[in-house]
Motif scaffolding. Structure first.
Motif, PDB file in Angstrom:
ATOM      1  N   GLY A  47       0.816  -1.211   0.000  1.00  0.00           N
ATOM      2  CA  GLY A  47       0.000   0.000   0.000  1.00  0.00           C
ATOM      3  C   GLY A  47       0.843   1.251   0.000  1.00  0.00           C
ATOM      4  N   VAL A  48       1.492   1.520   1.139  1.00  0.00           N
ATOM      5  CA  VAL A  48       2.308   2.716   1.312  1.00  0.00           C
ATOM      6  C   VAL A  48       3.640   2.306   1.932  1.00  0.00           C
ATOM      7  CG1 VAL A  48       2.444   4.968   2.462  1.00  0.00           C
ATOM      8  CG2 VAL A  48       0.233   4.122   1.646  1.00  0.00           C
ATOM      9  N   SER A  49       4.724   2.814   1.381  1.00  0.00           N
ATOM     10  CA  SER A  49       6.057   2.473   1.876  1.00  0.00           C
ATOM     11  C   SER A  49       6.357   3.130   3.226  1.00  0.00           C
ATOM     12  CB  SER A  49       7.120   2.899   0.866  1.00  0.00           C
ATOM     13  OG  SER A  49       8.397   2.618   1.364  1.00  0.00           O
ATOM     14  N   GLY A  50       5.777   4.292   3.441  1.00  0.00           N
ATOM     15  CA  GLY A  50       6.021   4.985   4.702  1.00  0.00           C
ATOM     16  C   GLY A  50       7.470   5.404   4.856  1.00  0.00           C
ATOM     17  N   GLN A  51       8.043   5.177   6.028  1.00  0.00           N
ATOM     18  CA  GLN A  51       9.408   5.589   6.353  1.00  0.00           C
ATOM     19  C   GLN A  51      10.399   4.429   6.327  1.00  0.00           C
ATOM     20  OE1 GLN A  51      10.488   8.882   7.062  1.00  0.00           O
ATOM     21  NE2 GLN A  51       8.525   9.192   6.045  1.00  0.00           N
ATOM     22  N   THR A  52      10.057   3.341   5.662  1.00  0.00           N
ATOM     23  CA  THR A  52      10.900   2.145   5.701  1.00  0.00           C
ATOM     24  C   THR A  52      12.322   2.424   5.225  1.00  0.00           C
ATOM     25  OG1 THR A  52       8.940   0.796   5.320  1.00  0.00           O
ATOM     26  CG2 THR A  52      11.059  -0.276   5.019  1.00  0.00           C
ATOM     27  N   THR A  75       4.675  -3.709  -4.641  1.00  0.00           N
ATOM     28  CA  THR A  75       4.374  -5.109  -4.937  1.00  0.00           C
ATOM     29  C   THR A  75       2.923  -5.402  -4.570  1.00  0.00           C
ATOM     30  OG1 THR A  75       5.170  -5.728  -2.730  1.00  0.00           O
ATOM     31  CG2 THR A  75       6.753  -5.894  -4.537  1.00  0.00           C
ATOM     32  N   PRO A  76       2.409  -6.567  -4.963  1.00  0.00           N
ATOM     33  CA  PRO A  76       1.034  -6.895  -4.551  1.00  0.00           C
ATOM     34  C   PRO A  76       0.888  -6.921  -3.029  1.00  0.00           C
ATOM     35  CG  PRO A  76       1.743  -8.347  -6.310  1.00  0.00           C
ATOM     36  CD  PRO A  76       2.959  -7.564  -5.881  1.00  0.00           C
ATOM     37  N   GLU A  77      -0.270  -6.531  -2.571  1.00  0.00           N
ATOM     38  CA  GLU A  77      -0.584  -6.528  -1.141  1.00  0.00           C
ATOM     39  C   GLU A  77      -0.637  -7.968  -0.635  1.00  0.00           C
ATOM     40  OE1 GLU A  77      -0.806  -5.574   2.325  1.00  0.00           O
ATOM     41  OE2 GLU A  77      -1.127  -3.767   1.133  1.00  0.00           O
ATOM     42  N   ASN A  78      -0.214  -8.188   0.615  1.00  0.00           N
ATOM     43  CA  ASN A  78      -0.299  -9.533   1.194  1.00  0.00           C
ATOM     44  C   ASN A  78      -1.151  -9.591   2.459  1.00  0.00           C
ATOM     45  OD1 ASN A  78       1.344  -8.316   3.064  1.00  0.00           O
ATOM     46  ND2 ASN A  78       2.962  -9.841   2.973  1.00  0.00           N
ATOM     47  N   THR A  79      -1.758  -8.472   2.840  1.00  0.00           N
ATOM     48  CA  THR A  79      -2.601  -8.452   4.031  1.00  0.00           C
ATOM     49  C   THR A  79      -4.017  -8.882   3.643  1.00  0.00           C
ATOM     50  OG1 THR A  79      -1.282  -6.619   4.872  1.00  0.00           O
ATOM     51  CG2 THR A  79      -3.387  -7.041   5.960  1.00  0.00           C
ATOM     52  N   PRO A  80      -4.506 -10.014   4.178  1.00  0.00           N
ATOM     53  CA  PRO A  80      -5.806 -10.539   3.757  1.00  0.00           C
ATOM     54  C   PRO A  80      -6.963  -9.536   3.840  1.00  0.00           C
ATOM     55  CG  PRO A  80      -4.649 -12.172   5.049  1.00  0.00           C
ATOM     56  CD  PRO A  80      -3.840 -10.919   5.123  1.00  0.00           C
ATOM     57  N   ILE A  81      -7.035  -8.741   4.894  1.00  0.00           N
ATOM     58  CA  ILE A  81      -8.149  -7.809   5.035  1.00  0.00           C
ATOM     59  C   ILE A  81      -8.130  -6.753   3.935  1.00  0.00           C
ATOM     60  CG2 ILE A  81      -7.005  -6.266   6.673  1.00  0.00           C
ATOM     61  CD1 ILE A  81     -10.676  -7.242   6.914  1.00  0.00           C
ATOM     62  N   LEU A  82      -6.939  -6.282   3.562  1.00  0.00           N
ATOM     63  CA  LEU A  82      -6.841  -5.290   2.486  1.00  0.00           C
ATOM     64  C   LEU A  82      -7.159  -5.909   1.125  1.00  0.00           C
ATOM     65  CD1 LEU A  82      -3.697  -3.266   3.614  1.00  0.00           C
ATOM     66  CD2 LEU A  82      -6.089  -2.558   3.717  1.00  0.00           C
ATOM     67  N   ASN A  89      -3.573  -4.655  -5.288  1.00  0.00           N
ATOM     68  CA  ASN A  89      -2.463  -4.197  -6.131  1.00  0.00           C
ATOM     69  C   ASN A  89      -1.886  -5.339  -6.953  1.00  0.00           C
ATOM     70  OD1 ASN A  89      -2.533  -1.508  -5.052  1.00  0.00           O
ATOM     71  ND2 ASN A  89      -1.496  -2.297  -3.249  1.00  0.00           N
ATOM     72  N   GLU A  90      -2.771  -6.114  -7.551  1.00  0.00           N
ATOM     73  CA  GLU A  90      -2.358  -7.318  -8.273  1.00  0.00           C
ATOM     74  C   GLU A  90      -1.405  -7.043  -9.427  1.00  0.00           C
ATOM     75  OE1 GLU A  90      -6.146  -8.874  -9.353  1.00  0.00           O
ATOM     76  OE2 GLU A  90      -6.500  -9.735  -7.383  1.00  0.00           O
ATOM     77  N   ASN A  91      -1.446  -5.850  -9.994  1.00  0.00           N
ATOM     78  CA  ASN A  91      -0.595  -5.538 -11.143  1.00  0.00           C
ATOM     79  C   ASN A  91       0.705  -4.834 -10.761  1.00  0.00           C
ATOM     80  OD1 ASN A  91      -2.449  -6.631 -13.001  1.00  0.00           O
ATOM     81  ND2 ASN A  91      -3.679  -4.781 -12.838  1.00  0.00           N
ATOM     82  N   ALA A  92       0.975  -4.754  -9.479  1.00  0.00           N
ATOM     83  CA  ALA A  92       2.215  -4.113  -9.035  1.00  0.00           C
ATOM     84  C   ALA A  92       3.341  -5.144  -9.015  1.00  0.00           C
ATOM     85  CB  ALA A  92       2.016  -3.522  -7.640  1.00  0.00           C
ATOM     86  N   PRO A  93       4.542  -4.749  -9.344  1.00  0.00           N
ATOM     87  CA  PRO A  93       4.935  -3.445  -9.858  1.00  0.00           C
ATOM     88  C   PRO A  93       4.588  -3.316 -11.340  1.00  0.00           C
ATOM     89  CG  PRO A  93       6.867  -4.854  -9.684  1.00  0.00           C
ATOM     90  CD  PRO A  93       5.705  -5.633  -9.138  1.00  0.00           C
TER      91      PRO A  93
END
Length: 134
Positions: A47-52, A75-82, A89-93
């Protein structure tokens, strides 16, 4: 665990955990002493990279690594709830994001080679999600 001093380049790669570095990665990096070895930080995010990357850079430098640059790859999201809420984000990157990543890798390795030959090289590249300074 291998001795990082046996390598010329250390790549720290992790996923983004709630817009930051996962605790296990923080704990791992704190066990290392860099002795100015070259390092690169990579992270993936759904979703969001933040400050990583920013926080990885601070932590890596604190452990006395020579920080070359960092890149956050969408990259594609891996959090089930999202995913169930339609944020997979299936088409990321996408193609542009992959091109930026390839550019980052190319400049990073070229910069390291240049730096080993020219100790006073100053090299900076700024692109979305890319921060590279030597």
């Amino acid at each position: 665990m291998p001795n990082v001093l046996n390598y010329d380049l250390i790549i720290f790669s992790t996923w983004t955990d709630y817009m930051n570095i996962p605790k296990k990665m923080i704990d791992f990096i704190k066990t290392l002493k860099g002795e100015n070895k070259f390092s690169i930080a990579l992270s993936t995010y759904g979703g969001v990279s933040g400050q990583t990357i920013v926080n990885l850079q601070k932590l890596i430098k604190k452990q006395n690594f020579s920080f070359v640059g960092g890149f956050a790859l969408h990259t594609p999201e891996n959090t089930p709830i999202l995913i169930t809420k339609g944020h997979a984000n299936e088409n990321a990157p996408n193609e542009n994001e992959l091109n930026e990543f390839n550019l980052f890798i190319s400049f990073s390795f070229c910069s390291i080679v240049m730096c080993t030959y020219f100790s006073s090289v100053i090299f900076t590249v700024e692109c979305p999600r890319i921060s590279l300074t030597l």
